[in-house]
Design a protein around this motif. Sequence first.
Motif, PDB file in Angstrom:
ATOM      1  N   ILE B 112     -26.437  16.112  22.932  1.00  0.00           N
ATOM      2  CA  ILE B 112     -25.623  15.719  22.215  1.00  0.00           C
ATOM      3  C   ILE B 112     -26.100  14.519  21.371  1.00  0.00           C
ATOM      4  O   ILE B 112     -26.944  13.442  22.182  1.00  0.00           O
ATOM      5  CB  ILE B 112     -24.378  15.250  22.939  1.00  0.00           C
ATOM      6  CG1 ILE B 112     -23.571  16.390  23.571  1.00  0.00           C
ATOM      7  CG2 ILE B 112     -23.274  14.578  22.126  1.00  0.00           C
ATOM      8  CD1 ILE B 112     -22.646  16.161  24.589  1.00  0.00           C
ATOM      9  N   PRO B 120     -20.907  18.298  20.799  1.00  0.00           N
ATOM     10  CA  PRO B 120     -20.699  19.728  22.020  1.00  0.00           C
ATOM     11  C   PRO B 120     -20.566  20.991  21.163  1.00  0.00           C
ATOM     12  O   PRO B 120     -21.188  21.656  21.990  1.00  0.00           O
ATOM     13  CB  PRO B 120     -19.629  19.273  22.854  1.00  0.00           C
ATOM     14  CG  PRO B 120     -19.044  17.926  22.489  1.00  0.00           C
ATOM     15  CD  PRO B 120     -19.783  17.582  20.931  1.00  0.00           C
ATOM     16  N   VAL B 151     -31.920   8.523  26.362  1.00  0.00           N
ATOM     17  CA  VAL B 151     -30.438   8.141  26.264  1.00  0.00           C
ATOM     18  C   VAL B 151     -29.610   9.291  25.698  1.00  0.00           C
ATOM     19  O   VAL B 151     -28.452   9.710  26.459  1.00  0.00           O
ATOM     20  CB  VAL B 151     -30.485   7.183  25.001  1.00  0.00           C
ATOM     21  CG1 VAL B 151     -29.050   7.109  24.668  1.00  0.00           C
ATOM     22  CG2 VAL B 151     -30.894   5.745  25.397  1.00  0.00           C
ATOM     23  N   GLU B 152     -30.106  10.264  25.034  1.00  0.00           N
ATOM     24  CA  GLU B 152     -29.412  11.260  24.822  1.00  0.00           C
ATOM     25  C   GLU B 152     -29.243  12.458  25.601  1.00  0.00           C
ATOM     26  O   GLU B 152     -27.968  12.869  25.921  1.00  0.00           O
ATOM     27  CB  GLU B 152     -30.008  12.088  23.484  1.00  0.00           C
ATOM     28  CG  GLU B 152     -29.715  11.367  22.061  1.00  0.00           C
ATOM     29  CD  GLU B 152     -30.763  10.073  21.968  1.00  0.00           C
ATOM     30  OE1 GLU B 152     -31.796   9.956  22.710  1.00  0.00           O
ATOM     31  OE2 GLU B 152     -30.147   9.262  21.289  1.00  0.00           O
ATOM     32  N   THR B 155     -26.693  10.992  28.270  1.00  0.00           N
ATOM     33  CA  THR B 155     -25.314  11.157  27.775  1.00  0.00           C
ATOM     34  C   THR B 155     -24.934  12.672  27.835  1.00  0.00           C
ATOM     35  O   THR B 155     -23.748  12.824  28.357  1.00  0.00           O
ATOM     36  CB  THR B 155     -25.504  11.073  25.985  1.00  0.00           C
ATOM     37  OG1 THR B 155     -25.765   9.527  25.975  1.00  0.00           O
ATOM     38  CG2 THR B 155     -23.912  10.924  25.484  1.00  0.00           C
ATOM     39  N   LEU B 158     -23.836  12.807  31.571  1.00  0.00           N
ATOM     40  CA  LEU B 158     -22.593  12.553  31.802  1.00  0.00           C
ATOM     41  C   LEU B 158     -21.686  13.237  31.204  1.00  0.00           C
ATOM     42  O   LEU B 158     -20.317  13.467  32.002  1.00  0.00           O
ATOM     43  CB  LEU B 158     -22.499  11.033  31.280  1.00  0.00           C
ATOM     44  CG  LEU B 158     -23.420  10.015  32.039  1.00  0.00           C
ATOM     45  CD1 LEU B 158     -23.354   8.459  31.361  1.00  0.00           C
ATOM     46  CD2 LEU B 158     -22.797   9.945  33.478  1.00  0.00           C
ATOM     47  N   TYR B 159     -21.675  13.853  29.902  1.00  0.00           N
ATOM     48  CA  TYR B 159     -20.507  14.632  29.477  1.00  0.00           C
ATOM     49  C   TYR B 159     -20.351  15.750  30.001  1.00  0.00           C
ATOM     50  O   TYR B 159     -19.086  16.149  30.508  1.00  0.00           O
ATOM     51  CB  TYR B 159     -21.108  14.686  27.895  1.00  0.00           C
ATOM     52  CG  TYR B 159     -20.037  15.690  27.404  1.00  0.00           C
ATOM     53  CD1 TYR B 159     -18.764  15.069  26.749  1.00  0.00           C
ATOM     54  CD2 TYR B 159     -20.229  17.092  27.030  1.00  0.00           C
ATOM     55  CE1 TYR B 159     -17.769  16.137  26.085  1.00  0.00           C
ATOM     56  CE2 TYR B 159     -19.442  17.896  26.443  1.00  0.00           C
ATOM     57  CZ  TYR B 159     -18.099  17.345  25.934  1.00  0.00           C
ATOM     58  OH  TYR B 159     -17.328  18.123  25.234  1.00  0.00           O
ATOM     59  N   ARG B 162     -18.533  15.519  33.198  1.00  0.00           N
ATOM     60  CA  ARG B 162     -17.384  14.876  33.095  1.00  0.00           C
ATOM     61  C   ARG B 162     -16.515  15.988  32.796  1.00  0.00           C
ATOM     62  O   ARG B 162     -15.374  16.130  33.555  1.00  0.00           O
ATOM     63  CB  ARG B 162     -17.179  13.968  31.936  1.00  0.00           C
ATOM     64  CG  ARG B 162     -15.832  13.367  31.724  1.00  0.00           C
ATOM     65  CD  ARG B 162     -15.770  12.513  30.431  1.00  0.00           C
ATOM     66  NE  ARG B 162     -14.480  12.519  30.142  1.00  0.00           N
ATOM     67  CZ  ARG B 162     -13.534  11.593  30.889  1.00  0.00           C
ATOM     68  NH1 ARG B 162     -14.303  10.481  31.688  1.00  0.00           N
ATOM     69  NH2 ARG B 162     -12.437  11.339  30.669  1.00  0.00           N
ATOM     70  N   ILE B 163     -16.860  17.150  32.295  1.00  0.00           N
ATOM     71  CA  ILE B 163     -15.863  18.209  31.798  1.00  0.00           C
ATOM     72  C   ILE B 163     -16.249  19.290  32.833  1.00  0.00           C
ATOM     73  O   ILE B 163     -15.105  20.195  32.996  1.00  0.00           O
ATOM     74  CB  ILE B 163     -15.911  18.664  30.226  1.00  0.00           C
ATOM     75  CG1 ILE B 163     -17.686  19.330  30.205  1.00  0.00           C
ATOM     76  CG2 ILE B 163     -15.863  17.905  29.347  1.00  0.00           C
ATOM     77  CD1 ILE B 163     -17.973  20.113  28.799  1.00  0.00           C
ATOM     78  N   ARG B 165     -16.367  18.697  36.224  1.00  0.00           N
ATOM     79  CA  ARG B 165     -16.285  18.208  37.782  1.00  0.00           C
ATOM     80  C   ARG B 165     -14.750  18.817  38.149  1.00  0.00           C
ATOM     81  O   ARG B 165     -14.604  19.345  39.180  1.00  0.00           O
ATOM     82  CB  ARG B 165     -15.965  16.536  37.727  1.00  0.00           C
ATOM     83  CG  ARG B 165     -15.678  16.128  39.066  1.00  0.00           C
ATOM     84  CD  ARG B 165     -16.180  14.735  39.362  1.00  0.00           C
ATOM     85  NE  ARG B 165     -17.751  14.585  39.077  1.00  0.00           N
ATOM     86  CZ  ARG B 165     -18.502  13.622  38.549  1.00  0.00           C
ATOM     87  NH1 ARG B 165     -17.798  12.888  37.888  1.00  0.00           N
ATOM     88  NH2 ARG B 165     -19.744  13.828  38.587  1.00  0.00           N
TER      89      ARG B 165
END
Lengths: 401, 202
Positions: B112, B120, B151-152, B155, B158-159, B162-163, B165
């Motif tokens: 991303i 996404p 960094v990407e 990210t 993490l993204y 997040r979706i 979990r």
Amino acid sequence: MLLRNLTLRNFRNYAGQDIIFNPRFNFIHGNNGEGKTNILEAVSFVSYGRSFLGSAEADCVRFESDDFDVSGVYENEIGNLYDVSAGYIKSLKKKTIRLNKEKVNRYSTEIFGKFPVVFLSPHSLNITYGNPAERRKFFDMLIAQTSRLYLDLLKDMVRVLKQKNALLKNQLASKAYSREDFMNLLETYNKSLSKLSSEIVYRRLRFLEEFIVYFRKSFGFLMAADDEPCIDYDSELFDEGKPMKFQVSGIPAPDEIKRKYEDMMKLRSGLEISRGVSLVGAHRNDYLFTLRKKGSFTGGSVEFGLKNFASQGEHKTFVIALKLAEYHFLKDKLGNSPLLLLDDLLSELDHGRVSKIVSHLMDYGQIFLTATDLTYDNELKRFYGSNEISYFNVTAGKVKS
Amino acid sequence: MLNISDTLETLVTELSRLPGIGRKTAQRLSMFIIKQPREDVEKLTLALMDIKDRIKFCRVCCNITEDEVCRICCSEKRSRSIICVVEEPQDVYAIEKTNEFRGLYHVLHGRISPLEGIGPDDIRVRELIYRLEDDPESKIEELILALNPTVEGETTILYLSRIIRPLGIRISRIARGLPIGSDIELADEITLAKAIEGRITI
């Protein structure tokens, strides 16, 4: 650290120039516009790989030339020599930095912080007069020179911010993502950003706690002792927008700062979405300079915000004290003495203060001073032996020693 | 500059569009091809055309394959309860070489990056969610995120976490730290700091 010599080729108004410096005091004099500051700028290229005046490399190339080269030889406290050179080719837009003839690829690990320089010029007044970005830049550079980790945190924060701003902008301009994707992505960036911001803010506060001691010491010798200067960290995180007096309240743990940032970003996300720009994070913080005057009419102490209340002289004193504190801080942290570059400093100050500064210059390592004339020469001679000062007369891109 | 041959010039230009190939190298490759026997050049041409005609993306894991479903996804020997998520097909080969991972893969084909206009929907996230949530035959229990430490990449990690979990699947990420056989004194500060952060109780 000592800079033994410097060679400039096609740099600014210098076609070709070799200069051998004095290990103690270098007095560079000449009329305005002849090229005094250019020598100091060349020093910044061999110590940081770039101009501390923020000039683009292409602007440093001599008129009608395509490339410049500057090189110098540093000597450390135990006599080791480092040959540093910086070159730029305008047509290829290519900058090359070499350390002992070897090309430097990862500049941040190999050069940064190795050849420290403290640069004081009329430009430095932007630290107190300018916008918050100037103050952040000053302190960020100072902290980064002593901590690679901090430098990396900064780089990551800039990258995350760019991505978050692109996300906000893409959504505002063209609804690039579905509502659900967008909110998930925004939360993701906020999580990274609050983590990075908290690490950065925590390190800035820890730094200030240490630095303020250096700062008060150098300020104390320039100003009356009953004025106490403060540097407070101004962030939306603390006390509903009031600057944080961390010296009183102690430094919060990184996790605590992170939680506050997360809450704050949640609170402001509506505004961020409608404006299409990041509004919360360490990139929006500021340093506040204040002067606490004791024994005034009211009997107690009164606090002045420097930005709005201080006189020109007080601003200058503040900046000089900041720079001298920078010098001692770097010297202690890096274990070697920075070069001290004083560009057009004396012309800005009253006589009493100049004498005070000059009398303390012996405490510093190698010094480079530029001035339009030799006014303070006699004062200098009281402290330096005749072989401890070298004079350089600059006329139209030529140096005579 | 003298243009010796338009045909040569065309080949050099096309070759120099390949990653890592500059004009000089493209010229060298072209000269080499000129001197090659005709059948060798035919073999190369055929290989180039075949790769374009036959290679497609696996319906399940999006890795490159010649079949509908790739060999790893078809294999009886692989565990169906664990997926390793990577950015590019070449990452699959890197991990396969270790011979340590016996699960399945999922190739995102990117990460991303709003700056480059990649969200996404532009990488294979939907396909991954289908495998975890909607596929009736799914037995996935664990997800390993093996993305690049940029960094990407971070990210994207993490993204995804997040979706995913809420689906109740165990999620882990590969460790960051020192290369085997290296010295601590030679490691750069950032790697060392990450290695200390990711320390393991023994």
